[in-house]
Each structure stands twice: as structure tokens, then as C-alpha cells.
Design an enzyme around this catalytic site. Structure first.
Site, PDB file in Angstrom:
ATOM      1  N   ASP A  13     -19.443  79.024  34.229  1.00 43.23           N
ATOM      2  CA  ASP A  13     -21.121  79.461  35.027  1.00 43.23           C
ATOM      3  C   ASP A  13     -21.683  80.943  35.369  1.00 43.23           C
ATOM      4  O   ASP A  13     -22.485  81.269  36.465  1.00 43.23           O
ATOM      5  CB  ASP A  13     -20.706  78.986  36.647  1.00 43.23           C
ATOM      6  CG  ASP A  13     -20.336  77.674  36.788  1.00 43.23           C
ATOM      7  OD1 ASP A  13     -19.818  76.865  35.473  1.00 43.23           O
ATOM      8  OD2 ASP A  13     -19.674  77.181  38.030  1.00 43.23           O
ATOM      9  N   LYS A 121     -20.393  70.272  34.136  1.00 45.18           N
ATOM     10  CA  LYS A 121     -19.780  69.850  35.355  1.00 45.18           C
ATOM     11  C   LYS A 121     -20.358  70.178  36.837  1.00 45.18           C
ATOM     12  O   LYS A 121     -21.616  70.135  37.110  1.00 45.18           O
ATOM     13  CB  LYS A 121     -18.617  70.679  35.511  1.00 45.18           C
ATOM     14  CG  LYS A 121     -18.980  72.107  36.081  1.00 45.18           C
ATOM     15  CD  LYS A 121     -17.840  72.776  35.727  1.00 45.18           C
ATOM     16  CE  LYS A 121     -18.023  74.179  37.101  1.00 45.18           C
ATOM     17  NZ  LYS A 121     -18.670  74.215  38.393  1.00 45.18           N
ATOM     18  N   CYS A 169     -14.524  78.984  41.223  1.00 40.00           N
ATOM     19  CA  CYS A 169     -14.725  78.158  40.170  1.00 40.00           C
ATOM     20  C   CYS A 169     -13.881  78.946  38.606  1.00 40.00           C
ATOM     21  O   CYS A 169     -13.242  77.894  38.097  1.00 40.00           O
ATOM     22  CB  CYS A 169     -15.981  78.259  39.116  1.00 40.00           C
ATOM     23  SG  CYS A 169     -17.428  76.902  40.798  1.00 40.00           S
TER      24      CYS A 169
END
Length: 229
Positions: A13, A121, A169
Site C-alpha cells: 500500500d 484488495k 496492513c
């Protein structure tokens, strides 16, 4: 990769919305890890993957989707849409990483030409997915990505995780990699967390280690399996 196995790099990310100065959910100093991650991308990993939050505009994790709820301070209980016995408690966030917006894109400093694959995702508006493998629901599994299958199809044995955010994450992705049976490392100095306190960072590290993740640095010998010819 070597007689020791095959290694994958998973960059979590590293997106505009997670980076200062203008990110909707900017992680402090998040952009600063790009040079370290580019050095990792220069290594001959068998597979180099970046992940992205890729949310619809009405994603359940957005405070804007819940009456009288505020980002960062409000929580919400998410129920597995196929099994009411499984639930997940999550913090509600500002709208971020909305599909087809600039905030969703990987930051320009990242050398994306060296990537083999991007895994998106969080596309199911009903469930939260901190992990690049998918939401935490397992009975049955809901809205999982193909990351585990992709790693296995490539013969990967070792997974090195870095990126944003260390305490959300990155942690969830590393723990899931270990649960999937991969020897897993989290590269702490190629990550940044939302909670920058020493106590928060240590708690995240301890939780990962409890699940079998090995926390290492950029100069750790564990990366020698990638550096080796």
C-alpha cells in the site's frame, strides 16, 4: 532463487492517499521509505509484488458511510456476509484509495517498472481487508485475493514484507503470509506506522513475532538469500 528457496517481496500500500503531504489517510513519513524500497526492488527477488487498497466509494470502512460516525475515533463491527458468527472490529477511516482516483495510485517515487504484479484488495464494499491475502473471515473465506495461490504457483518459500502501515496492513499481511506457511519477514526500516510511539511499534512487532513473523532490518543477513548470485 538459491538452494535456500525462492523469495518474494511484497510492498504493501505505498499509495498517494497513505503518504504526506496530501494523502487522505497519510502515514507520518510514509513517503520517506520509497528509497529503501527501491533498493529492495533492485534485488533479484523471484517475485516483486505491490499491493493497493482499491475501495469502492461506498466501502464499509469509510466513516462517511455510517450515520454520526467520525474517522479515527469511531469503530464498527463488520459481520462476515456469509456467516453471522464471524465478526471483525475495525476503526472507521476517512474516504481513501477510492478506485480510479489519484489517491489510489502507487506513489510516483516507487520504481513500478520493476514490479511483476500489483494486487488490489478491499474491493468488496461489505468487508475490510487490511491483509493483502484478504479479509480475516475464514468460515467461509470471503473476497480473498489470489496472492497465496500466486506465491505458490511461483514456487515461493520466503516472503519479505514492507510498506504501509506497519501497525495495520503490513502487520496483517505478514501474519497471513506466515499462516499460509511461508517463511515470513517484516522489514521494519522499510515500513512506517500510524502509531509512531515506541510502545505501539513494539506491540506490533510482538504480535507479528507471536504468529511466526521474523522482524528484520535492511542490513539483516536474512536478505542474503536474495543477494546471493
Amino acid at each position: 532463487m538459491t538452494s535456500q528457496g525462492k523469495a518474494a517481496l511484497v510492498i504493501v500500500d505505498l499509495q498517494n492517499d497513505f503518504c504526506p503531504p496530501n494523502g487522505a489517510l497519510a502515514v507520518p513519513s510514509g513517503r520517506d521509505i520509497a528509497p529503501a524500497i527501491n533498493k529492495l526492488l533492485a534485488l533479484p527477488f523471484a517475485l516483486k509484488i505491490a499491493t493497493r487498497d482499491f475501495h469502492p466509494r461506498d466501502h464499509v470502512s469509510f466513516a462517511s458511510q455510517h450515520a454520526e460516525k467520525q474517522p479515527f475515533t469511531s469503530n464498527h463491527t463488520i459481520t462476515n456476509p456469509e456467516n453471522s458468527q464471524e465478526t471483525q472490529e475495525t476503526v472507521l477511516w476517512p474516504d481513501h484509495c477510492v478506485q480510479d482516483t489519484p489517491g489510489c495510485e502507487l506513489i510516483p517515487e516507487l520504481e513500478t517498472s520493476k514490479l511483476h504484479l500489483i494486487v488490489d484488495k478491499g474491493q468488496d464494499k461489505r468487508v475490510e481487508s487490511y491483509s493483502a491475502f484478504g479479509p480475516p473471515f475464514r468460515s467461509p473465506r470471503v473476497s480473498m485475493t489470489r496472492l497465496a495461490a500466486t506465491l505458490r504457483e511461483a514456487g515461493i518459500t520466503h516472503v519479505f514484507v514492507c510498506g504501509l502501515a506497519w501497525d495495520f496492513c503490513v502487520k496483517a499481511t505478514a501474519i497471513d503470509a506466515a499462516k499460509e506457511g511461508f517463511t515470513t519477514y517484516a522489514i521494519h526500516d522499510a515500513c512506517r506506522g500510524i502509531d509512531r510511539s515506541a510502545k505501539g511499534s513494539v506491540a506490533t512487532r510482538e504480535e507479528m513475532e507471536k504468529h511466526g513473523v521474523r522482524v528484520i532490518g535492511l542490513d539483516s543477513g536474512e536478505l542474503d538469500m536474495v543477494r546471493a548470485p
